[in-house]
Design a protein around this motif. Sequence first.
Motif, PDB file in Angstrom:
ATOM      1  N   UNK A 104      -6.863  15.399 -49.684  1.00 42.10           N
ATOM      2  CA  UNK A 104      -7.990  16.349 -49.705  1.00 42.10           C
ATOM      3  C   UNK A 104      -7.749  17.531 -48.785  1.00 42.10           C
ATOM      4  N   UNK A 105      -6.599  17.512 -48.079  1.00 42.03           N
ATOM      5  CA  UNK A 105      -6.419  18.475 -47.002  1.00 42.03           C
ATOM      6  C   UNK A 105      -5.311  19.454 -47.298  1.00 42.03           C
ATOM      7  N   UNK A 106      -5.536  20.697 -46.931  1.00 33.91           N
ATOM      8  CA  UNK A 106      -4.480  21.704 -47.097  1.00 33.91           C
ATOM      9  C   UNK A 106      -4.548  22.690 -45.931  1.00 33.91           C
ATOM     10  N   UNK A 107      -3.390  22.923 -45.319  1.00 38.72           N
ATOM     11  CA  UNK A 107      -3.341  23.929 -44.261  1.00 38.72           C
ATOM     12  C   UNK A 107      -3.016  25.252 -44.947  1.00 38.72           C
ATOM     13  N   UNK A 108      -3.939  26.198 -44.889  1.00 36.39           N
ATOM     14  CA  UNK A 108      -3.712  27.440 -45.629  1.00 36.39           C
ATOM     15  C   UNK A 108      -3.032  28.510 -44.781  1.00 36.39           C
ATOM     16  N   UNK A 126      -2.770  24.431 -36.679  1.00 32.61           N
ATOM     17  CA  UNK A 126      -2.749  23.273 -37.588  1.00 32.61           C
ATOM     18  C   UNK A 126      -1.331  23.147 -38.153  1.00 32.61           C
ATOM     19  N   UNK A 127      -0.900  21.900 -38.344  1.00 29.15           N
ATOM     20  CA  UNK A 127       0.462  21.651 -38.810  1.00 29.15           C
ATOM     21  C   UNK A 127       0.455  20.887 -40.123  1.00 29.15           C
ATOM     22  N   UNK A 128       1.130  21.461 -41.116  1.00 26.15           N
ATOM     23  CA  UNK A 128       1.263  20.794 -42.410  1.00 26.15           C
ATOM     24  C   UNK A 128       2.100  19.536 -42.263  1.00 26.15           C
ATOM     25  N   UNK A 129       2.032  18.688 -43.305  1.00 25.51           N
ATOM     26  CA  UNK A 129       2.726  17.397 -43.208  1.00 25.51           C
ATOM     27  C   UNK A 129       4.249  17.543 -43.161  1.00 25.51           C
ATOM     28  N   UNK A 130       4.784  18.717 -43.548  1.00 23.11           N
ATOM     29  CA  UNK A 130       6.243  18.854 -43.499  1.00 23.11           C
ATOM     30  C   UNK A 130       6.734  19.546 -42.214  1.00 23.11           C
TER      31      UNK A 130
END
Length: 332
Positions: A34-38, A64-68
Motif C-alpha cells: 500500500x506504500x509508495x515513496x514518491x 523516506x527510503x524506498x525498499x530498494x
Amino acid sequence: KWEKRGDAGGERILVSIRLRPLNAKEIARNDTTDWECINDTTIIFRNSVPERSMAPVAYTFDRVFRSDCSTRQVYEDAAKQVALSAVSGINSTIFAYGQTSSGKTYTMIGITEYTVSDIYDYIQRHEERAFVLKFSAIEIYNEAVRDLLSPDSTPLRLLDDPERGTIVEKLTEETLNDWDHLCKLLSICEAQRQIGETSLNEMSSRSHQILRLTIESSAREFLGKENSSTLVASVNFVDLAGSERASQALSGGTRLKEGCHINRSLLTLGTVIRKLSKNRNGHIPYRDSKLTRILQPSLGGNSRTAIICTMSPAHSHLEQSRNTLFFANCAK
Ligand code: ADP
Ligand code: MG
C-alpha cells in the motif's frame, strides 16, 4: 578538566522511514503493498485492496527510503550527521523503531559499522588529537538491565551520579583497540543475547538493545600538561523492542509481565520523544523507565537524535505500519 563541547543548537529530532522489500513469505501469500515513496521526503498510502481503494494519503518526514535503498544510503542521509557529532563532544542517539521483522536489526547493524568506520577515518585525519574509544552494551528486558559483555546475567542497578547523571553500576566498558576488536565485541553481545532463550526472535522482539560508543579526545600538544583537557561524548545505537508490544498495551489487552514492562520503556520513550519534539524546556518524564533514564544525557539538553522507523510494505501489516507512522509523526 573538560573541554567546551560543540553546540547541538537545539535541533529537532531527525525522523525517517525505511521500507523493506516484501519477504519470501509475503510474496508467497500474494501480499500486496500500500506504500509508495514518491520523493525523498514523502510516502503515500493507497489501499491496495481494490474494493477499499481511496484517495492516496501523503505523509512527509525528513527522509523516506524506498525498499530498494541500501543501508549505506540510509546511513548517509538519516544517521551520519547525528552519529558523527559525538566527535565534537555532542551526545547522540540513533534509534530503530518498528514492528518485529520490519528491519530494525538489519538497519542498526549496518549503521553501527558505518559509523565506527567513519569515526576511525576521522581519527586518522586528526593526528593533532589523541582519541580513546570505549564500548559498552546493554539489554533491557522486563525493565531489568543486563550487561551484554559479561557472562553474568545478574540485573545491573542504575545509580544517580551527581556529575555524570544516570550510570549503570558495574557495567563493562571495553577500550577499543581496533576494528577487529569491535567485531569481536559485537559477536559477544550477539551470543549473550541468545543464552537461555528458546527463540532469539521472541527475545529480540521483547528487549531493547543499546550499544554505546564513547569518544574521548585531547589535543596532543597539551597532553600531560596542566592545561590539558578532554572532550567526551557518546553515540548510542538503540535497537528497540518490537513496537507491536506497545500497540497491544494501548489496545487494552492484558499481557504477560514482559509485555507490560516493555511497554513501560517503549511507551515512556514515546512520551519523552513527543515532548522533546514540542518543547525541550518543559518537564520530560525520563525517570519513568529504565530506557529513558539511561538515555537521558543523549536525548535532552545538548544532544542530537535520529529515529529510523522501519516498515514492512505488506498489506497484511497495514495496522502495524500505521502505528509506526503515528509514532514517527509525533516525533517530528
Ligand atoms: P527486526 O529487527 O525489526 O525484527 P530484522 O532486521 O531482523 O527485523 O529483519 C527481518 C528480516 O528481513 C531479516 O531476515 C532481514 O535480513 C530482512 N531485511 C530487513 N530489512 C531489509 C532490507 N531493507 N533489505 C533486505 N532485507 C531486509
Ligand atoms: Mg531485531
